[in-house]
Design an enzyme around this catalytic site. Structure first.
Site, short mmCIF file in Angstrom:
data_model
loop_
_atom_site.label_atom_id
_atom_site.label_comp_id
_atom_site.label_asym_id
_atom_site.label_seq_id
_atom_site.Cartn_x
_atom_site.Cartn_y
_atom_site.Cartn_z
N MET A 1 0.86 -1.09 -0.09
CA MET A 1 0.13 -0.19 -0.13
C MET A 1 0.79 1.19 -0.01
O MET A 1 1.84 1.24 0.67
CB MET A 1 -0.75 -0.12 1.35
CG MET A 1 -1.98 0.84 1.89
SD MET A 1 -1.89 2.38 1.63
CE MET A 1 -1.28 2.97 2.92
N PRO A 2 0.81 2.00 -0.76
CA PRO A 2 -0.33 2.63 -1.48
C PRO A 2 -0.44 1.57 -2.85
O PRO A 2 0.20 0.79 -3.41
CB PRO A 2 0.02 3.94 -2.02
CG PRO A 2 1.36 4.20 -1.72
CD PRO A 2 1.85 3.10 -0.82
N LEU A 3 -1.61 1.73 -3.57
CA LEU A 3 -1.96 0.82 -4.85
C LEU A 3 -1.58 2.04 -5.83
O LEU A 3 -2.39 3.18 -5.87
CB LEU A 3 -3.40 0.58 -4.76
CG LEU A 3 -4.02 -0.04 -6.18
CD1 LEU A 3 -3.35 -1.31 -6.44
CD2 LEU A 3 -5.30 -0.18 -6.08
N TYR B 1 2.57 -2.61 -4.57
CA TYR B 1 1.14 -2.93 -5.16
C TYR B 1 1.12 -1.92 -6.59
O TYR B 1 0.71 -0.77 -6.37
CB TYR B 1 -0.08 -2.65 -4.46
CG TYR B 1 0.24 -3.52 -3.04
CD1 TYR B 1 -0.31 -4.87 -3.22
CD2 TYR B 1 0.54 -3.08 -1.99
CE1 TYR B 1 -0.12 -5.57 -2.20
CE2 TYR B 1 0.60 -3.72 -0.82
CZ TYR B 1 0.38 -5.09 -0.97
OH TYR B 1 0.54 -5.81 0.24
N THR C 1 -3.93 5.19 -4.86
CA THR C 1 -4.74 5.37 -3.80
C THR C 1 -3.92 4.96 -2.59
O THR C 1 -3.14 3.96 -2.65
CB THR C 1 -5.80 4.13 -4.21
OG1 THR C 1 -6.40 4.59 -5.37
CG2 THR C 1 -6.59 4.13 -3.17
#
Length: 129
Positions: free
Chosen positions: A1-3, A40, A72
């Protein structure tokens, strides 16, 4: 994370794609302080007729090396976001020969309950992360 979703025009050779993805991830780790294994990424290649990116009237010239990032993420400090934009353009120019004018970023912020990394759990809420 983040994506991180990365949009590019079709045609980059696989080794160039690898360097692009590694560079973006290195800057995410550096700027946002996430662990190295928090990786990611989704790369989407588009035909030239399917990716349009003007300049919002800023007179920014785009080339076939244009890269759009949709990120994201959980909330990040303003300073981290600003550093990310700068660090990203510098690294992409240095390692991938992508000009700063060919880099666009949009951050989408969400919260802890908006993430599940698998196993049907919300790991930020359960304390697993």
């Amino acid at each position: 994370m983040p994506l991180v979703k990365i949009h590019v025009l079709k045609g980059r050779p696989p080794n160039e794609v690898d360097v692009l993805l590694d560079t973006i991830h290195d800057v995410v780790v550096q700027s946002f302080g996430v662990p190295t294994r928090d990786r990611y990424q989704i790369l989407q290649e588009h035909e030239a007729s399917h990716l349009r990116a003007l300049d919002t009237g800023l007179n920014i010239q785009r080339t076939e090396k244009f890269v759009v990032l949709e990120i994201t993420s959980r909330p990040r400090p303003r300073e981290s976001k600003v550093a990310f934009y700068s660090n990203l353009t510098l690294a992409l120019q240095d390692r991938c020969d992508v000009a700063p004018s060919d880099v666009m970023v949009s951050l989408h912020i969400n919260s802890d309950e908006d993430w599940s990394f698998g196993m049907g759990n919300a790991q930020f809420l359960t304390g697993e992360l």
